[in-house]
Design a protein around this motif. Structure first.
Motif, PDB file in Angstrom:
ATOM      1  N   ALA A 171       0.828  -1.207   0.000  1.00 62.77           N
ATOM      2  CA  ALA A 171       0.000   0.000   0.000  1.00 62.77           C
ATOM      3  C   ALA A 171       0.865   1.260   0.000  1.00 62.77           C
ATOM      4  CB  ALA A 171      -0.921  -0.005   1.217  1.00 62.77           C
ATOM      5  N   ILE A 172       1.949   1.252   0.767  1.00 60.05           N
ATOM      6  CA  ILE A 172       2.858   2.397   0.805  1.00 60.05           C
ATOM      7  C   ILE A 172       3.519   2.587  -0.560  1.00 60.05           C
ATOM      8  CG2 ILE A 172       5.016   3.266   1.792  1.00 60.05           C
ATOM      9  CD1 ILE A 172       2.620   3.520   3.646  1.00 60.05           C
ATOM     10  N   ASN A 173       3.915   1.488  -1.168  1.00 61.33           N
ATOM     11  CA  ASN A 173       4.536   1.574  -2.491  1.00 61.33           C
ATOM     12  C   ASN A 173       3.560   2.151  -3.514  1.00 61.33           C
ATOM     13  OD1 ASN A 173       6.811   0.758  -4.399  1.00 61.33           O
ATOM     14  ND2 ASN A 173       5.086  -0.324  -5.290  1.00 61.33           N
ATOM     15  N   GLU A 174       2.294   1.749  -3.421  1.00 62.06           N
ATOM     16  CA  GLU A 174       1.297   2.240  -4.364  1.00 62.06           C
ATOM     17  C   GLU A 174       1.032   3.729  -4.168  1.00 62.06           C
ATOM     18  OE1 GLU A 174      -3.210   1.109  -5.943  1.00 62.06           O
ATOM     19  OE2 GLU A 174      -2.336   0.062  -4.216  1.00 62.06           O
ATOM     20  N   LEU A 175       1.055   4.168  -2.918  1.00 68.09           N
ATOM     21  CA  LEU A 175       0.780   5.569  -2.619  1.00 68.09           C
ATOM     22  C   LEU A 175       1.950   6.499  -2.941  1.00 68.09           C
ATOM     23  CD1 LEU A 175      -1.084   5.151   0.785  1.00 68.09           C
ATOM     24  CD2 LEU A 175      -2.027   6.213  -1.262  1.00 68.09           C
ATOM     25  N   PHE A 176       3.171   5.995  -2.797  1.00 65.56           N
ATOM     26  CA  PHE A 176       4.328   6.893  -2.871  1.00 65.56           C
ATOM     27  C   PHE A 176       5.416   6.392  -3.817  1.00 65.56           C
ATOM     28  CE2 PHE A 176       2.479   7.268   1.402  1.00 65.56           C
ATOM     29  CZ  PHE A 176       2.098   8.592   1.366  1.00 65.56           C
ATOM     30  N   ASN A 177       5.019   5.751  -4.902  1.00 60.23           N
ATOM     31  CA  ASN A 177       6.029   5.284  -5.847  1.00 60.23           C
ATOM     32  C   ASN A 177       6.556   6.439  -6.676  1.00 60.23           C
ATOM     33  OD1 ASN A 177       4.152   5.732  -7.985  1.00 60.23           O
ATOM     34  ND2 ASN A 177       3.263   3.705  -7.647  1.00 60.23           N
ATOM     35  N   ASP A 178       7.522   6.152  -7.551  1.00 61.75           N
ATOM     36  CA  ASP A 178       8.197   7.197  -8.315  1.00 61.75           C
ATOM     37  C   ASP A 178       7.275   7.936  -9.265  1.00 61.75           C
ATOM     38  OD1 ASP A 178      10.580   6.687  -7.079  1.00 61.75           O
ATOM     39  OD2 ASP A 178      11.292   5.299  -8.617  1.00 61.75           O
ATOM     40  N   ASN A 179       6.159   7.314  -9.608  1.00 66.73           N
ATOM     41  CA  ASN A 179       5.210   7.963 -10.511  1.00 66.73           C
ATOM     42  C   ASN A 179       4.252   8.884  -9.770  1.00 66.73           C
ATOM     43  OD1 ASN A 179       6.214   6.564 -12.765  1.00 66.73           O
ATOM     44  ND2 ASN A 179       4.985   4.766 -12.244  1.00 66.73           N
ATOM     45  N   GLY A 180       4.495   9.064  -8.445  1.00 61.30           N
ATOM     46  CA  GLY A 180       3.622   9.921  -7.665  1.00 61.30           C
ATOM     47  C   GLY A 180       2.490   9.117  -7.047  1.00 61.30           C
ATOM     48  N   PRO A 181       1.789   9.699  -6.074  1.00 60.66           N
ATOM     49  CA  PRO A 181       0.708   8.984  -5.412  1.00 60.66           C
ATOM     50  C   PRO A 181      -0.477   8.775  -6.343  1.00 60.66           C
ATOM     51  CG  PRO A 181       0.689  11.277  -4.764  1.00 60.66           C
ATOM     52  CD  PRO A 181       1.927  11.081  -5.587  1.00 60.66           C
ATOM     53  N   ILE A 182      -1.204   7.706  -6.125  1.00 60.21           N
ATOM     54  CA  ILE A 182      -2.416   7.513  -6.905  1.00 60.21           C
ATOM     55  C   ILE A 182      -3.387   8.639  -6.556  1.00 60.21           C
ATOM     56  CG2 ILE A 182      -2.151   5.010  -7.004  1.00 60.21           C
ATOM     57  CD1 ILE A 182      -4.163   4.785  -4.777  1.00 60.21           C
ATOM     58  N   THR A 183      -4.239   8.983  -7.490  1.00 60.08           N
ATOM     59  CA  THR A 183      -5.151  10.099  -7.256  1.00 60.08           C
ATOM     60  C   THR A 183      -6.123   9.771  -6.134  1.00 60.08           C
ATOM     61  OG1 THR A 183      -4.973  10.702  -9.575  1.00 60.08           O
ATOM     62  CG2 THR A 183      -6.816  11.628  -8.348  1.00 60.08           C
ATOM     63  N   LEU A 184      -6.782   8.624  -6.222  1.00 54.20           N
ATOM     64  CA  LEU A 184      -7.676   8.208  -5.152  1.00 54.20           C
ATOM     65  C   LEU A 184      -7.767   6.692  -5.144  1.00 54.20           C
ATOM     66  CD1 LEU A 184      -9.676   8.926  -2.887  1.00 54.20           C
ATOM     67  CD2 LEU A 184     -11.485   8.929  -4.603  1.00 54.20           C
ATOM     68  N   ARG A 185      -7.459   6.094  -4.026  1.00 55.78           N
ATOM     69  CA  ARG A 185      -7.604   4.657  -3.849  1.00 55.78           C
ATOM     70  C   ARG A 185      -8.862   4.413  -3.031  1.00 55.78           C
ATOM     71  NH1 ARG A 185      -3.495   0.590  -0.566  1.00 55.78           N
ATOM     72  NH2 ARG A 185      -4.716  -1.300  -0.838  1.00 55.78           N
ATOM     73  N   LEU A 186      -9.855   3.777  -3.654  1.00 52.98           N
ATOM     74  CA  LEU A 186     -11.157   3.572  -3.023  1.00 52.98           C
ATOM     75  C   LEU A 186     -11.363   2.099  -2.709  1.00 52.98           C
ATOM     76  CD1 LEU A 186     -13.937   4.735  -2.203  1.00 52.98           C
ATOM     77  CD2 LEU A 186     -14.688   4.311  -4.549  1.00 52.98           C
ATOM     78  N   ASN A 187     -11.520   1.791  -1.440  1.00 52.59           N
ATOM     79  CA  ASN A 187     -11.875   0.441  -1.014  1.00 52.59           C
ATOM     80  C   ASN A 187     -13.395   0.335  -0.939  1.00 52.59           C
ATOM     81  OD1 ASN A 187      -9.380  -0.758  -0.752  1.00 52.59           O
ATOM     82  ND2 ASN A 187      -9.112  -0.139   1.374  1.00 52.59           N
ATOM     83  N   VAL A 188     -13.974  -0.631  -1.640  1.00 50.12           N
ATOM     84  CA  VAL A 188     -15.400  -0.924  -1.526  1.00 50.12           C
ATOM     85  C   VAL A 188     -15.515  -2.197  -0.696  1.00 50.12           C
ATOM     86  CG1 VAL A 188     -17.536  -1.410  -2.744  1.00 50.12           C
ATOM     87  CG2 VAL A 188     -15.866   0.160  -3.755  1.00 50.12           C
ATOM     88  N   MET A 189     -16.079  -2.083   0.501  1.00 46.66           N
ATOM     89  CA  MET A 189     -16.080  -3.183   1.470  1.00 46.66           C
ATOM     90  C   MET A 189     -17.504  -3.621   1.799  1.00 46.66           C
ATOM     91  SD  MET A 189     -14.744  -3.183   5.437  1.00 46.66           S
ATOM     92  CE  MET A 189     -13.059  -2.806   4.981  1.00 46.66           C
ATOM     93  N   SER A 190     -17.826  -4.888   1.529  1.00 44.94           N
ATOM     94  CA  SER A 190     -19.101  -5.434   1.987  1.00 44.94           C
ATOM     95  C   SER A 190     -18.942  -5.880   3.439  1.00 44.94           C
ATOM     96  CB  SER A 190     -19.526  -6.609   1.104  1.00 44.94           C
ATOM     97  OG  SER A 190     -18.675  -7.728   1.306  1.00 44.94           O
ATOM     98  N   PHE A 191     -20.035  -5.812   4.193  1.00 43.61           N
ATOM     99  CA  PHE A 191     -19.975  -6.238   5.596  1.00 43.61           C
ATOM    100  C   PHE A 191     -21.374  -6.609   6.071  1.00 43.61           C
ATOM    101  CE2 PHE A 191     -21.302  -1.878   5.984  1.00 43.61           C
ATOM    102  CZ  PHE A 191     -22.099  -1.841   7.126  1.00 43.61           C
ATOM    103  N   GLY A 192     -21.433  -7.286   7.206  1.00 46.85           N
ATOM    104  CA  GLY A 192     -22.706  -7.622   7.829  1.00 46.85           C
ATOM    105  C   GLY A 192     -22.928  -6.759   9.055  1.00 46.85           C
TER     106      GLY A 192
END
Length: 307
Positions: A171-192
């Motif tokens: 997750a850290i690599n995805e957020l702060f890699n050399d290409n810059g942080p991703i614009t928005l990482r959205l988790n869609v979580m189902s739950f009970g």
């Protein structure tokens, strides 16, 4: 990592403010046990210069010192010592100095559920730094209160409850890699709902208005990932319209997150047990949302498989 002797040597120099436009600053804070050290190591592996345990009042001083050696440190990550009273006001003063110098910075706040933090401290057989003579949970409660204003200021809040060491590093690599942080990482979580609402949900959708496949004998053993359940859920009156309007309603909110430089959000979709309706609707919402520009969608079925 920077040792105390090095810090004392650097602090002995003249500290006339200097603007280092080529330097990028990441401030790492968060709950004890939520993975600050793992995040720091992941950033080191990516070439960041990491300083751990720095008092908040020395952030601006550190940046001034680095500015005296242009090009020596392009990416600096500072793990703050967050266990002192007056942290918020002291940190605000330091950040105000940095902003006045025109230095770009971001703040990453690492969080996790109380239950998980308790388990991590118990497994490590060590006390929480703020528990004193009380229980581990007492220390966690005190730290949450101490850091509530800091968390509100963070551009990025990352919940590590469902992440192991490797997952957090990814997750850290995805957020702060050399290409810059991703614009928005959205988790869609189902739950009970019967297992509790996710503590880190930024958006919450209740789909219990849809008829429950649990009461259809041939669908009961299946899940929302099975085509028969998916069709049953989505063809029910109001389900398709709900998905359409929910995606439409989320779009300005997600745009606002990007404008506020927030890179991580969780959409929690709940039904009674987290097996049928919430799973099917989460999959459909994720499919639609993944088509939006500058959004990366990840699907998590928290309670799938639980009885």
């Amino acid at each position: 990592m920077m040792h105390d002797a090095e810090t004392e040597h650097m602090m002995s120099e003249d500290l006339t403010p200097v603007k280092p436009p080529e330097s990028e600053l990441l401030i790492i804070t968060g709950m004890s046990g939520a993975g600050r050290t793992t995040a720091a190591h992941a950033l080191e592996d990516m070439g960041w210069y990491v300083v751990e345990g720095l008092p908040p009042g020395l952030i601006a001083t550190m940046m001034d010192l680095i500015a005296r050696h242009p090009g020596s440190v392009e990416k600096l990550a500072v793990v703050l010592d967050v266990r002192s009273r007056g942290l918020y006001s002291t940190m605000q003063e330091g950040l105000a100095q940095i902003e006045a110098s025109g230095i770009h910075y971001r703040m990453l706040f690492l969080d996790a559920s109380d239950d998980l933090l308790v388990r991590r401290f118990e497994q490590g057989r060590r006390p929480h730094p703020l528990q004193g003579q009380g229980r581990i949970v007492d220390g966690i409660t005190a730290e949450r209160e101490l850091l509530k204003d800091v968390k509100a200021e963070a551009q990025i809040v990352l919940d590590t409850t469902d992440l192991n060491v490797h997952g957090l590093a990814s997750a850290i690599n995805e957020l702060f890699n050399d290409n810059g942080p991703i614009t928005l990482r959205l988790n869609v979580m189902s739950f009970g709902f019967k297992y509790g609402v996710p503590a880190d949900a930024n958006f919450l959708a209740d789909v219990r208005f849809i008829p429950n496949p649990h009461w259809v004998p041939e669908l009961r053993p299946l899940t929302g990932q099975d085509e028969k359940v998916r069709e049953y859920v989505l063809v029910n009156e109001g389900a398709g319209e709900f998905v359409d309007r929910y995606v439409e309603a989320l779009m300005p909110a997600l745009d606002g997150y990007r404008r506020e430089n927030k890179h991580y959000a969780t959409l929690a979709v709940g039904c009674t047990g987290g097996k049928h309706r919430s799973v099917a609707i989460s999959e459909e919402l994720a499919r639609r949302l993944d088509q939006l520009p500058n959004v990366t969608v990840n699907v998590i079925h928290r309670d799938l498989g639980r009885e």
